[in-house]
Design a protein around this motif. Structure first.
Motif, PDB file in Angstrom:
ATOM      1  N   CYS A  78     -28.173 -48.627 -27.281  1.00 32.09           N
ATOM      2  CA  CYS A  78     -29.152 -47.903 -28.095  1.00 32.09           C
ATOM      3  C   CYS A  78     -30.467 -47.808 -27.338  1.00 32.09           C
ATOM      4  O   CYS A  78     -30.610 -48.365 -26.249  1.00 32.09           O
TER       5      CYS A  78
ATOM      6  N   SER B  66     -25.489 -45.524 -30.256  1.00 32.77           N
ATOM      7  CA  SER B  66     -26.436 -45.076 -31.274  1.00 32.77           C
ATOM      8  C   SER B  66     -27.789 -44.775 -30.646  1.00 32.77           C
ATOM      9  O   SER B  66     -28.282 -45.558 -29.842  1.00 32.77           O
TER      10      SER B  66
ATOM     11  N   GLN C 195     -30.431 -44.889 -32.373  1.00 36.59           N
ATOM     12  CA  GLN C 195     -31.357 -45.729 -33.140  1.00 36.59           C
ATOM     13  C   GLN C 195     -31.318 -47.169 -32.626  1.00 36.59           C
ATOM     14  O   GLN C 195     -30.269 -47.652 -32.209  1.00 36.59           O
ATOM     15  N   GLN C 196     -32.441 -47.845 -32.676  1.00 42.30           N
ATOM     16  CA  GLN C 196     -32.495 -49.228 -32.210  1.00 42.30           C
ATOM     17  C   GLN C 196     -31.606 -50.117 -33.075  1.00 42.30           C
ATOM     18  O   GLN C 196     -31.575 -49.978 -34.309  1.00 42.30           O
TER      19      GLN C 196
END
Length: 192
Positions: free
Chosen positions: A35, A8, A10-11
């Motif tokens: 991530c 991902s 995103q964090q």
């Protein structure tokens, strides 16, 4: 135990869908989540191997670092399943990652005000899905809009933990919007 890799941009922990999916996966899989570290507070996740990559470098360097790290992880760990959140790098990952099962996760289509841009970005998303064994998608309507095969895809809607099961009174209207506000013209929806 089988191994799964979540990919991902995103964090970790800041998109509930992928946070909960990885939490549930760790019961049956050795779970790794890669991530970017976007500077938010890090969410604790026992039983999940979290790998954070630096986001505060140039776009090209961070993209190359991300792809290289994913490839080296897949080579080293021999994952059984890769669950890739749709992003600009997904097609490249789909083409070159070699694992028994690759799943592309699509949470949204393009929401630009520019119809041509929507068409091109949605076409790229559909094309990207061709390089994955399966595609999880948030809704039937998005699957139809993108033209993704029902045979290669499954619906994975938003989910949530129950916070309060007490009986409520609904004598006032309250609204909650779940999703991106970017390009949505939400004020028109509210007026409607």
């Amino acid at each position: 135990m089988k191994k799964i890799l979540f990919i991902s941009p995103q964090q970790f922990g800041y998109l509930s869908d992928h946070y909960y999916l990885s939490q549930y996966a760790k019961e049956n899989y050795e779970t790794t989540f890669i991530c970017f570290d976007k500077g938010f507070e890090k969410i604790n996740a026992q039983g999940i191997n979290l790998i954070y990559l630096n986001f505060s470098v140039g776009k090209l360097k961070r993209s190359l670092d991300f792809v290289k790290k994913v490839f080296s992880l897949c080579e080293e760990k021999k994952f059984d399943v890769v669950f890739c959140v749709d992003s600009k790098l997904s097609m490249l990952l789909g083409i070159f990652i070699k694992v028994p099962l690759k799943i592309l996760d699509i949470r949204t289509g393009s929401v630009s005000n520019n119809l041509l841009k929507n068409y091109v970005l949605n076409f790229l998303t559909k094309t990207t899905s061709l390089f994955f064994d399966k595609t999880s998608i948030i809704s039937e309507s998005l699957r139809e809009r993108l033209g993704i095969s029902k045979l290669k895809s499954f619906i994975l809607p938003l989910g949530a933990e129950s916070l309060d099961d007490s009986i409520k009174e609904y004598n006032k209207l309250h609204l909650i919007y779940v999703g991106s506000l970017n390009g949505r013209s939400i004020e028109k929806t509210i007026d409607g």
